[in-house]
Design an enzyme around this catalytic site. Structure first.
Site, PDB file in Angstrom:
ATOM      1  N   SER A   1      32.992  18.604  10.630  1.00  0.00           N
ATOM      2  CA  SER A   1      32.419  18.086   9.389  1.00  0.00           C
ATOM      3  C   SER A   1      33.033  16.713   9.135  1.00  0.00           C
ATOM      4  O   SER A   1      34.193  16.612   8.733  1.00  0.00           O
ATOM      5  CB  SER A   1      32.712  19.024   8.214  1.00  0.00           C
ATOM      6  OG  SER A   1      32.061  20.260   8.389  1.00  0.00           O
TER       7      SER A   1
ATOM      8  N   LYS B   1      25.653  19.038   5.420  1.00  0.00           N
ATOM      9  CA  LYS B   1      26.944  19.706   5.224  1.00  0.00           C
ATOM     10  C   LYS B   1      27.663  19.153   4.007  1.00  0.00           C
ATOM     11  O   LYS B   1      28.266  19.917   3.230  1.00  0.00           O
ATOM     12  CB  LYS B   1      27.818  19.538   6.470  1.00  0.00           C
ATOM     13  CG  LYS B   1      29.216  20.152   6.334  1.00  0.00           C
ATOM     14  CD  LYS B   1      29.171  21.657   6.047  1.00  0.00           C
ATOM     15  CE  LYS B   1      30.553  22.243   5.769  1.00  0.00           C
ATOM     16  NZ  LYS B   1      31.418  22.271   6.946  1.00  0.00           N
TER      17      LYS B   1
END
Length: 290
Positions: A93, A168
């Site tokens: 991420s 995300k």
């Protein structure tokens, strides 16, 4: 042949599922805690470059943007061992902006790039039930999909490179702000003299019900803050959100506030606890730790 770099809390079970699915994995940075992956058939490599040389597809599962950049482009990094036609799948991420830059740099060498960050935490990784948000071309997504299916259940091709990371960040905004809201609600109930467990039970039957109230609300009541996802890492994700908001000249006031609350949590030593321990930061700030 598949390469996998990033054998942390999430990466270890993800790599294990790939081995169980019959993939031959070349691994870098194998430590005693991840030695079982070699015992199961994984092949330890001495560098990211060696992983790239021996693999057709390389998966990354690393903590932050600088880590991905170092593994890709640092000394003995992936770029030195990658050749035309190979594919990098970044399941970390990280910054959507940096993701696009990394992909473009590799595209010039005819190397594919997919960003595929995940949601579901350690439990999702162990159960091969991760939600996977994918950015990349249709061809690269199709090539990567069988690997995703060994690690997750809800797999969505969001759009072009970088769109997976954008999804995300959006996910982490919702999760972070909802954890903060549940923390405030249960702290309010406690200090007002009600039983937080009974309050949570009542709320679960109404419009305020959510998976976060169900799971993290119970963690707050039980005071079980062993990390499924550390506050430190969630703060990193919200920093990605606030940095992007600044670049886009976009107002995200509650995201910024929750990021600051997470900063406070780190300052008082909560950074390595589960993000549900955000309630402890609120207790500290309000003097309500009693």
């Amino acid at each position: 042949m598949i390469g996998f770099i990033g054998l942390g809390v999430m990466g270890r079970p993800m790599a294990a599922h790939l081995i169980e699915a019959g993939q031959t994995l070349h691994l870098h940075r194998v430590k005693p805690i991840s030695q079982h992956l070699v015992d199961q058939g994984g092949i330890a490599c001495s560098s990211a470059r060696e992983v790239a040389e021996k693999s057709d597809i390389v998966i990354l599962m690393l903590p932050d943007t600088p880590d991905v950049e170092a593994v890709l482009f640092g000394q003995d990094g992936l770029e030195e061992g990658l050749s035309a036609g190979k594919l990098v799948i970044d399941m970390s991420s990280i910054s959507p902006v940096a993701t696009k830059q990394f992909a473009e740099r590799l595209r010039r060498k005819d190397i594919g790039y997919v960003d595929a960050p995940v949601s579901g935490g350690e439990v999702g990784a162990k159960n091969a039930a991760l939600t996977i948000m994918v950015g990349g071309s249709e061809a690269d997504f199709s090539r990567a999909r069988p690997l995703f299916e060994a690690m997750g259940k809800n797999i969505t091709h969001v759009g072009a490179v970088g769109d997976g990371q954008t999804a995300k960040v959006a996910n982490q905004i919702i999760v972070g702000l909802t954890i903060e809201a549940v923390s405030e609600a249960l702290l309010f109930a406690k200090v007002a003299g009600a039983d937080p467990a009974r309050v949570r039970e009542a709320l679960m039957g109404g419009f305020a019900s959510s998976r976060i109230l169900e799971l993290h609300g119970q963690r707050m009541i039980d005071r079980t803050f062993d990390p499924g996802f550390r506050i430190r890492l969630h703060r990193k994700d919200l920093t990605l959100a606030t940095d992007a908001a600044k670049a886009l000249e976009l107002a995200l006031p509650n995201t910024a506030m929750t990021q600051q609350l997470m900063n406070a949590a780190l300052a008082i030593g909560l950074g390595d606890k589960d993000h549900s321990a955000l309630i402890e930061a609120l207790e500290h700030l309000s003097g309500a730790a009693r």
